[in-house]
Design a protein around this motif. Structure first.
Motif, PDB file in Angstrom:
ATOM      1  N   GLY A 144       0.796  -1.224   0.000  1.00 38.88           N
ATOM      2  CA  GLY A 144       0.000   0.000   0.000  1.00 38.88           C
ATOM      3  C   GLY A 144       0.823   1.265   0.000  1.00 38.88           C
ATOM      4  N   ARG A 145       1.931   1.279   0.744  1.00 38.43           N
ATOM      5  CA  ARG A 145       2.807   2.442   0.762  1.00 38.43           C
ATOM      6  C   ARG A 145       4.267   2.084   0.510  1.00 38.43           C
ATOM      7  NH1 ARG A 145      -0.204   6.700   2.152  1.00 38.43           N
ATOM      8  NH2 ARG A 145      -1.864   6.426   3.657  1.00 38.43           N
ATOM      9  N   GLU A 146       4.596   0.806   0.703  1.00 37.75           N
ATOM     10  CA  GLU A 146       5.969   0.371   0.459  1.00 37.75           C
ATOM     11  C   GLU A 146       6.000  -1.135   0.227  1.00 37.75           C
ATOM     12  OE1 GLU A 146       6.795   1.245   5.002  1.00 37.75           O
ATOM     13  OE2 GLU A 146       8.600   0.450   4.062  1.00 37.75           O
ATOM     14  N   TYR A 147       7.162  -1.591  -0.247  1.00 38.53           N
ATOM     15  CA  TYR A 147       7.375  -3.018  -0.476  1.00 38.53           C
ATOM     16  C   TYR A 147       7.858  -3.676   0.819  1.00 38.53           C
ATOM     17  CZ  TYR A 147       6.931  -3.092  -5.550  1.00 38.53           C
ATOM     18  OH  TYR A 147       6.448  -3.050  -6.824  1.00 38.53           O
ATOM     19  N   PHE A 148       7.384  -4.909   1.048  1.00 35.26           N
ATOM     20  CA  PHE A 148       7.800  -5.710   2.194  1.00 35.26           C
ATOM     21  C   PHE A 148       8.206  -7.087   1.711  1.00 35.26           C
ATOM     22  CE2 PHE A 148       4.920  -2.725   4.300  1.00 35.26           C
ATOM     23  CZ  PHE A 148       5.637  -2.400   5.435  1.00 35.26           C
ATOM     24  N   GLU A 149       9.102  -7.725   2.484  1.00 33.81           N
ATOM     25  CA  GLU A 149       9.401  -9.128   2.242  1.00 33.81           C
ATOM     26  C   GLU A 149       8.187  -9.941   2.662  1.00 33.81           C
ATOM     27  OE1 GLU A 149      13.034 -10.359   4.094  1.00 33.81           O
ATOM     28  OE2 GLU A 149      14.043  -8.517   3.492  1.00 33.81           O
ATOM     29  N   GLU A 150       8.107 -11.174   2.212  1.00 29.82           N
ATOM     30  CA  GLU A 150       6.904 -11.980   2.417  1.00 29.82           C
ATOM     31  C   GLU A 150       6.466 -12.034   3.881  1.00 29.82           C
ATOM     32  OE1 GLU A 150       4.969 -16.214   1.136  1.00 29.82           O
ATOM     33  OE2 GLU A 150       7.091 -15.903   0.838  1.00 29.82           O
ATOM     34  N   ASP A 151       7.368 -12.341   4.815  1.00 28.53           N
ATOM     35  CA  ASP A 151       6.982 -12.429   6.224  1.00 28.53           C
ATOM     36  C   ASP A 151       6.505 -11.081   6.751  1.00 28.53           C
ATOM     37  OD1 ASP A 151       7.614 -15.094   6.224  1.00 28.53           O
ATOM     38  OD2 ASP A 151       9.631 -14.787   7.021  1.00 28.53           O
ATOM     39  N   TRP A 152       7.214 -10.030   6.382  1.00 26.60           N
ATOM     40  CA  TRP A 152       6.813  -8.684   6.804  1.00 26.60           C
ATOM     41  C   TRP A 152       5.479  -8.321   6.192  1.00 26.60           C
ATOM     42  CZ3 TRP A 152       9.455  -5.457  10.117  1.00 26.60           C
ATOM     43  CH2 TRP A 152      10.723  -5.866  10.492  1.00 26.60           C
ATOM     44  N   TYR A 153       5.259  -8.752   4.950  1.00 27.79           N
ATOM     45  CA  TYR A 153       4.018  -8.435   4.253  1.00 27.79           C
ATOM     46  C   TYR A 153       2.825  -9.060   4.964  1.00 27.79           C
ATOM     47  CZ  TYR A 153       0.617  -8.247   0.447  1.00 27.79           C
ATOM     48  OH  TYR A 153      -0.495  -8.018  -0.313  1.00 27.79           O
ATOM     49  N   ARG A 154       2.965 -10.317   5.337  1.00 25.01           N
ATOM     50  CA  ARG A 154       1.872 -10.976   6.064  1.00 25.01           C
ATOM     51  C   ARG A 154       1.580 -10.245   7.366  1.00 25.01           C
ATOM     52  NH1 ARG A 154       4.467 -16.408   5.165  1.00 25.01           N
ATOM     53  NH2 ARG A 154       3.717 -17.027   3.143  1.00 25.01           N
ATOM     54  N   GLU A 155       2.636  -9.870   8.072  1.00 18.61           N
ATOM     55  CA  GLU A 155       2.466  -9.163   9.345  1.00 18.61           C
ATOM     56  C   GLU A 155       1.811  -7.794   9.117  1.00 18.61           C
ATOM     57  OE1 GLU A 155       5.467  -7.193  12.551  1.00 18.61           O
ATOM     58  OE2 GLU A 155       5.958  -9.208  11.872  1.00 18.61           O
ATOM     59  N   ALA A 156       2.245  -7.088   8.071  1.00 17.63           N
ATOM     60  CA  ALA A 156       1.664  -5.768   7.767  1.00 17.63           C
ATOM     61  C   ALA A 156       0.193  -5.899   7.391  1.00 17.63           C
ATOM     62  CB  ALA A 156       2.438  -5.101   6.635  1.00 17.63           C
ATOM     63  N   LYS A 157      -0.147  -6.923   6.607  1.00 15.37           N
ATOM     64  CA  LYS A 157      -1.550  -7.128   6.238  1.00 15.37           C
ATOM     65  C   LYS A 157      -2.397  -7.399   7.479  1.00 15.37           C
ATOM     66  CE  LYS A 157      -2.932  -9.529   2.745  1.00 15.37           C
ATOM     67  NZ  LYS A 157      -3.089 -10.546   1.692  1.00 15.37           N
ATOM     68  N   ALA A 158      -1.869  -8.178   8.406  1.00 15.54           N
ATOM     69  CA  ALA A 158      -2.609  -8.467   9.637  1.00 15.54           C
ATOM     70  C   ALA A 158      -2.826  -7.185  10.435  1.00 15.54           C
ATOM     71  CB  ALA A 158      -1.853  -9.502  10.469  1.00 15.54           C
ATOM     72  N   LYS A 159      -1.800  -6.334  10.517  1.00 17.14           N
ATOM     73  CA  LYS A 159      -1.939  -5.062  11.235  1.00 17.14           C
ATOM     74  C   LYS A 159      -2.949  -4.156  10.547  1.00 17.14           C
ATOM     75  CE  LYS A 159       2.619  -4.944  13.343  1.00 17.14           C
ATOM     76  NZ  LYS A 159       3.940  -4.312  13.330  1.00 17.14           N
ATOM     77  N   CYS A 160      -2.934  -4.152   9.217  1.00 17.93           N
ATOM     78  CA  CYS A 160      -3.878  -3.321   8.470  1.00 17.93           C
ATOM     79  C   CYS A 160      -5.315  -3.778   8.721  1.00 17.93           C
ATOM     80  CB  CYS A 160      -3.573  -3.361   6.968  1.00 17.93           C
ATOM     81  SG  CYS A 160      -2.068  -2.497   6.532  1.00 17.93           S
ATOM     82  N   ARG A 161      -5.526  -5.095   8.721  1.00 17.90           N
ATOM     83  CA  ARG A 161      -6.872  -5.615   9.000  1.00 17.90           C
ATOM     84  C   ARG A 161      -7.315  -5.213  10.401  1.00 17.90           C
ATOM     85  NH1 ARG A 161      -5.050 -10.054   6.032  1.00 17.90           N
ATOM     86  NH2 ARG A 161      -4.420 -11.175   7.899  1.00 17.90           N
ATOM     87  N   LEU A 162      -6.397  -5.290  11.361  1.00 13.45           N
ATOM     88  CA  LEU A 162      -6.707  -4.935  12.733  1.00 13.45           C
ATOM     89  C   LEU A 162      -7.044  -3.446  12.826  1.00 13.45           C
ATOM     90  CD1 LEU A 162      -6.823  -6.041  15.625  1.00 13.45           C
ATOM     91  CD2 LEU A 162      -4.427  -5.381  15.874  1.00 13.45           C
ATOM     92  N   ARG A 163      -6.256  -2.609  12.168  1.00 13.35           N
ATOM     93  CA  ARG A 163      -6.503  -1.160  12.196  1.00 13.35           C
ATOM     94  C   ARG A 163      -7.841  -0.819  11.572  1.00 13.35           C
ATOM     95  NH1 ARG A 163      -0.564  -0.333  10.384  1.00 13.35           N
ATOM     96  NH2 ARG A 163       0.452   0.060  12.362  1.00 13.35           N
TER      97      ARG A 163
END
Length: 175
Positions: A144-163
């Protein structure tokens, strides 16, 4: 006429390949910047990433060791630039540091980083409009705003869903 299981699998494979025709992995080699504008913008963008000390201390070496790939990752008509630093402390046994940068006016803003070995692959798969990137060691996903590695991406998606679940007024995860 009845098809055997092997014939059914073969037909499905042919259909899958036909559906993916035209969507190929694009392998791009890093090269020296073709214009002074790209060099200057890349050096300015690296200044944001490396901080004042590294930037001032290594400016001339960075300029000599700078290699780029220009590719339109979001297909908006304006290519992003992936900058690789092939100088001393920015390279190791795994490869060299590379930074994905997005044009913003006459500046480049960092939107991701990876380790490469002279090339980067642009994958046909896309996340929120941006192509995925792959090097020998990592696949980067757009969050959405930057590139993440796969593990970071999963974690970021989970945080986004929570937010979004708790209704934060400004979603830091982007569209």
């Amino acid at each position: 006429m009845r098809l055997s299981r092997l014939e059914c699998v073969s037909v499905l494979a042919v259909l899958a390949l036909a559906a993916c025709a035209g969507e190929t992995i694009q392998t791009l080699q890093f090269t020296s910047p073709q214009s002074q504008d790209v060099t200057d913008a890349a050096i300015q963008g690296l200044g944001q990433i490396l901080g004042d000390y590294d930037f001032d201390h290594f400016r001339d070496r960075l300029r000599r060791g700078l290699e780029v790939v220009e590719v339109d990752l979001d297909e908006d008509g304006m290519p992003e630039i992936i900058v690789s630093l092939s100088v001393g402390e920015h390279c190791g046994s795994a490869g060299c540091a590379a930074y994905v940068m997005k044009r913003h006016g006459d500046r480049l803003l960092p939107i991701g980083e990876m380790v490469t070995q002279g090339e980067v692959e642009v994958l046909p798969e896309r996340d929120k409009g941006y192509h995925r990137l792959r090097s020998p060691y990592v696949t980067l996903f757009w969050a959405g705003r930057e590139y993440f590695e796969e593990d970071w991406y999963r974690e970021a998606k989970a945080k986004c869903r929570l937010r979004s679940h708790f209704g934060y007024p400004q979603d830091p995860c982007g569209p």
